[in-house]
Enzyme design. Structure first.
Site, short mmCIF file in Angstrom:
data_model
loop_
_atom_site.label_atom_id
_atom_site.label_comp_id
_atom_site.label_asym_id
_atom_site.label_seq_id
_atom_site.Cartn_x
_atom_site.Cartn_y
_atom_site.Cartn_z
N SER A 570 74.57 24.37 75.19
CA SER A 570 74.59 23.27 76.34
C SER A 570 74.44 22.03 75.52
O SER A 570 74.97 21.98 74.55
CB SER A 570 73.74 23.50 77.63
OG SER A 570 74.13 22.67 78.52
N ASP A 651 82.32 29.90 82.21
CA ASP A 651 81.59 28.52 82.04
C ASP A 651 82.47 27.55 82.53
O ASP A 651 83.22 27.00 81.97
CB ASP A 651 81.13 28.44 80.80
CG ASP A 651 80.24 27.40 80.52
OD1 ASP A 651 79.77 26.69 81.59
OD2 ASP A 651 79.69 26.90 79.48
N HIS A 683 77.75 29.94 81.87
CA HIS A 683 77.00 29.21 80.86
C HIS A 683 75.81 29.85 80.19
O HIS A 683 75.29 29.44 79.04
CB HIS A 683 76.48 28.01 81.85
CG HIS A 683 76.17 26.66 80.59
ND1 HIS A 683 77.15 26.21 79.99
CD2 HIS A 683 75.12 26.01 80.82
CE1 HIS A 683 76.77 24.89 79.20
NE2 HIS A 683 75.37 24.76 79.91
#
Length: 712
Positions: A570, A651, A683
Site C-alpha cells: 500500500s 483491489d 488489497h
C-alpha cells in the site's frame, strides 16, 4: 511532536523475547506454513452474569489448508478449570450471549423441518451447561434473506438484524437473488453520476441497495413481526440513505442498543454523490415507536463513530474526529448527556487517538484502547473529569491489547498479542496485571526457535524522535541480511502486534534481520507527528527510513547492511517505488505489494477520494504540481533494483493496474522482475493457499538476491 534529546544515535533500547520460554532446546524456525496454519483466537463473548466466556478458535488443516472453527466455553471464576469444547453442529459465526444466557449465533445450516441440505444464513440459539452440554440449537429467525449480522436488545425482547436490502424495501428483503435494480436485459449495472460509490474496497455497488438494520420482536426465542427499518420510511424527510454497518469495515460496533431496549444507536454516512469525498459518519438514534431516526451528531461534519451507552442509561460515549475529510484525524472520546442533550469532548487534551470504548458495568469508568509509541495499551478514563490513566495489565510491554470487556468486580477480560505470539485471552482483577486464560497458539509458538525484538529510537527528520524495531532469531550465528519493512496507511504503524500477513517473526525466522521504522506520519506518537506526512509523502518519511536503517546498522553489528532488501505494501508499496527512483543504489532487491506507481492514474481510479484529496491538498486537477512532485513514475529513468510486484485483481483501493504499470516499467528497462497476481484477492492476501504462495514467492525472491549465492 517530541524533539530528540542527546546525540544523533542516543538509542533507547527495550528488548523482549518474542516467544514464551517453553522449549529452549527447540531449534525449528517458524515457516510460512506455520504462520498460515497457526490457530487464531476469535473475539470472546461473556454471559450476562460474568461467569463464563465463549470464544472461537480458527483451525487451518496442515495439508489441505482448509479452515474451520471450534467453540470453547471458559469459566471466569474457576481459573484452574480447563476450557470445554462446544459442539453446536453445522456452521457457527458471530457468537454472542443473550440476556437469557442462551448462546445466539449465525449459521447457514438447513432450516428446521425443511428437509433441505443447505439454507440461508439465519440466527440460531442454544442453551449451555457448564460442562459443555448443549440443548438445541433452535432456530430464531426464518426469513430467507441471508443475514449479515445481529444485535440483541438488553431486555431480550427484540433483535436487530442487518443485511444488504434495497432502500425501497419496507420489509427485510425484497428480491432474494440480489439482482434488484438492474435495468436488464443483461446483467450490467447502470450508475448515475450522483450515485456515489461505484465500487468500494473489493465490491461493486448494486444501485439502490444498502446495508440496512431492521428490528424484530422476540417471543419465546423466535423472531416475530415484519421488522421495522431503523433508517425510516423510504420517502420520509427524516430518513437516512446509507450503509449500516458502514462499509467496508464496519461491524457490530456501529450498532448499540439503549440499556432499556427502547432505542438503537447506529452509525451511517449519507449516500449519494458526495459520499466518496466525505468522512462524515454520523450517529443516529432510532426509537422503537416508528418514524425516522434522529441525527445526534449533525453539528460535526467529520467522523463520529463507536456509540456506547453507559449501563445506567445516562450517557452516550462515542469517538469523534474534528477535521472533515481527514480519515486519520485524532479520535477523541465524546460524552453526551442523554437527558440534557449536551455533549463535551472528554479527552480533547490527551494526545492519543482512541480506537475502542467500553463502560464498566457500574458506569463509573470508560475503558479505551489507543496506540502509544509501539504498544496499544488500555486506558481508564474518568467520565466526570476526563482524566486518562494508562493501565499496566501485562508484565513487560503491553504490546497489542484488544477486545476489552469490563466485568463486574473490577475485572477486565481482553486479548493480547505481540510480534512474537498470536492473541491469547487474559483476565485482570482490580486493574492489576492479568493472568492468561487460554493457550490457543502458545504451545505451537513455544516449540519454534525464539526470536527477539529490540526497540530503538533515533533523531529523524527535523531532529524529531523516531522509533523503530529490529526482529531477528535469538541465537543465530553469523551475519544477517537486512529487510527494511515499510508499513502502509500511510498513517499506520508496524507496532508490537501479531499479523497473519506481514509478520516480522516469520520473516526473521528465515535468517533475516527485520527493521521497521515508524516514520513521520505514523500513529501512536501524537497527532502532530501523524499529520507531518501531509503533502510530504516522499520527503520526511524517506529521510526517517534512511536514518532509521543507518541507526539499526550501527546498533546491531550482526546485521549485514550490504545485503538489504526493502519491502512494503500500500503506502509501503508506494515508498519502495519511490525508493527505486530516489535511493536507487541502496538495496539488492525490492518487494512491492499493491503499491501506488502513478499518482495521476491512481487518483482517477481509486474509490475513497477523500484520502488523496486530504493528503495532497485537493483533487489532481487542483493540486497537480504536488501529485507530480511525489509521483514515483517520474523517476523511472533511475530504476535499477530487481523488484517483485504483487497485486490482487479485486483491489479497488490501489487498482491492480498500478502493479501492472510498474511491472511494465521494469520490463522496459530490462530490470530483473516478477509479477504475482491473485485473481480473487483484494488489497490484502487473505486465503490460506494464497498466503502460503505469497510467502513462498517472497522468500524465494529474497534468497535469490540476498542468499549465499545471490545474483548480480
Amino acid at each position: 511532536m517530541t524533539k530528540h534529546l542527546g546525540t544523533a544515535l542516543a538509542l533507547a533500547l527495550a528488548t523482549s523475547l518474542s516467544a514464551p520460554l517453553l522449549a529452549q532446546d527447540a531449534v525449528a524456525p517458524m515457516t510460512a506454513r506455520d504462520l498460515v496454519t497457526m490457530p487464531r483466537l476469535g473475539s470472546p463473548t461473556v454471559s450476562s452474569d460474568g461467569q463464563f466466556a465463549v470464544y472461537s478458535v480458527t483451525i487451518t488443516d496442515e495439508e489441505t489448508l482448509k479452515r474451520s472453527s471450534k467453540l470453547y466455553l471458559r469459566s471466569l471464576t474457576d481459573l484452574e478449570s480447563a476450557p470445554v469444547e462446544l459442539d453446536l453442529g453445522g456452521s457457527v459465526s458471530s457468537v454472542v450471549f443473550g440476556s437469557d444466557n442462551f448462546l445466539y449465533f449465525l449459521s447457514d445450516r438447513p432450516d428446521e423441518g425443511s428437509g433441505d441440505e443447505s439454507g440461508s444464513t439465519e440466527v440460531w440459539r442454544a442453551a449451555l451447561e457448564a460442562n459443555g452440554n448443549v440443548t438445541g440449537p433452535m432456530q430464531v429467525t426464518n426469513i430467507g434473506t441471508p443475514i449479515d449480522g445481529f444485535a440483541l436488545s438488553p431486555d431480550g425482547n427484540n433483535i436487530a438484524l442487518w443485511a444488504s436490502i434495497a432502500r425501497d424495501c419496507e420489509a427485510f428483503g425484497c428480491d432474494n437473488d440480489g439482482t434488484f435494480h438492474l435495468p436488464g436485459p443483461g446483467d450490467g449495472r447502470l450508475y448515475e453520476g450522483d450515485d456515489g460509490f461505484v465500487r468500494h474496497w473489493d465490491d461493486w455497488e448494486t444501485p439502490g441497495t444498502y446495508s440496512r438494520v431492521f428490528v424484530f420482536g422476540l417471543e419465546d426465542g423466535k423472531a416475530v413481526g415484519d421488522g421495522e427499518a431503523l433508517d425510516g420510511p423510504a420517502e420520509d424527510k427524516t430518513s437516512i440513505v446509507g450503509d449500516t454497518p458502514t462499509k467496508p469495515f464496519g461491524g457490530g460496533e456501529d450498532i448499540a442498543w439503549a440499556p432499556d431496549g427502547s432505542a438503537v444507536y447506529f452509525v451511517a454516512r449519507e449516500a449519494g454523490k458526495s459520499e466518496p469525498l466525505s468522512t462524515n459518519l454520523d450517529i443516529y438514534r432510532a426509537d422503537l415507536n416508528g418514524g425516522g431516526p434522529t441525527n445526534l451528531t449533525a453539528g460535526n461534519a467529520a467522523t463520529d463513530t463507536s456509540p456506547v451507552p453507559s449501563p445506567d442509561g445516562k450517557y452516550l460515549a462515542y469517538l469523534a474526529m474534528e477535521r472533515p475529510t481527514y480519515e486519520a484525524d485524532k479520535l477523541t472520546i465524546m460524552l453526551r448527556d442523554l437527558r440534557s442533550g449536551t455533549t463535551r469532548a472528554l479527552t480533547l487534551d490527551f494526545d492519543r487517538s482512541f480506537g475502542s470504548l467500553a463502560w464498566t458495568p457500574d458506569s463509573k469508568w470508560i475503558v479505551a484502547t489507543a496506540q502509544d509509541v509501539l504498544d496499544t495499551p488500555a486506558f481508564r478514563v474518568d467520565p466526570k473529569s476526563g482524566k486518562v490513566e494508562k493501565l499496566d495489565l501485562m508484565a513487560g510491554n503491553e504490546a497489542h491489547i484488544g477486545n476489552v470487556i469490563p466485568l463486574a468486580g473490577g475485572r477486565l477480560l481482553f486479548t493480547r498479542d505481540s510480534i512474537g505470539a498470536p492473541a491469547e485471552l487474559f483476565l485482570s482483577s482490580k486493574w492489576q496485571q492479568a493472568k492468561p486464560l487460554t493457550q490457543v497458539a502458545s504451545g505451537k509458538v513455544g516449540a519454534l526457535a525464539s526470536t527477539v525484538t529490540t526497540r530503538f529510537n533515533f533523531a529523524g527528520a527535523n531532529g524529531d524522535t523516531v522509533w523503530g524495531q529490529i526482529t531477528k532469531l535469538e541465537n543465530h550465528d553469523g551475519p544477517m541480511p537486512a529487510i527494511l519493512y515499510i508499513h502502509g496507511g500511510p498513517q499506520g504503524s508496524f507496532n508490537d502486534g501479531w499479523s497473519s500477513r506481514w509478520n516480522p517473526r516469520v520473516l526473521a525466522s528465515q535468517g533475516y534481520a527485520v527493521i521497521s521504522v515508524d516514520f513521520h506520519g505514523s500513529t501512536g506518537y501524537g497527532q502532530a507527528f501523524t499529520d507531518a506526512i501531509n503533502k510530504d509523502w516522499g520527503g520526511k518519511p524517506l529521510e526517517d527510513l534512511q536514518k532509521g536503517l543507518a541507526a539499526a546498522l550501527e546498533l546491531d553489528a550482526q546485521i549485514d547492511g550490504d545485503r538489504a532488501c526493502a519491502m512494503g505494501a500500500s503506502y509501503g508499496g508506494y515508498m519502495v517505488n519511490w525508493i527505486a527512483g530516489n535511493w536507487p543504489e541502496r538495496f539488492k532487491c525490492i518487494v512491492q505489494h499493491d503499491g501506488l506507481f502513478d499518482m495521476r492514474s491512481f487518483y482517477y481510479t481509486t474509490e475513497e477520494l477523500w484520502f488523496p484529496r486530504w493528503d495532497f491538498g485537493g483533487s489532481y486537477e487542483e493540486s497537480k504540481e504536488l501529485y507530480e512532485k511525489w509521483n514515483p513514475v517520474n523517476h523511472v529513468d533511475k530504476w535499477q533494483t530487481p523488484m517483485l510486484v504483487v497485486t490482487g485483481e479485486k483491489d479497488f483501493r490501489v487498482p491492480y493496474t498500478q502493479g501492472i504499470a510498474s511491472f511494465t516499467a521494469l520490463q522496459e528497462r530490462g530490470i530483473p522482475s516478477q509479477l504475482l497476481v491473485f485473481p480473487g484477492e483484494n488489497h490484502w492476501v487473505l486465503g490460506a493457499k494464497n498466503s502460503l504462495q505469497w510467502h513462498d514467492t517472497v522468500f524465494a525472491w529474497l534468497e535469490r538476491w540476498l542468499g549465499e549465492s545471490p545474483e548480480e
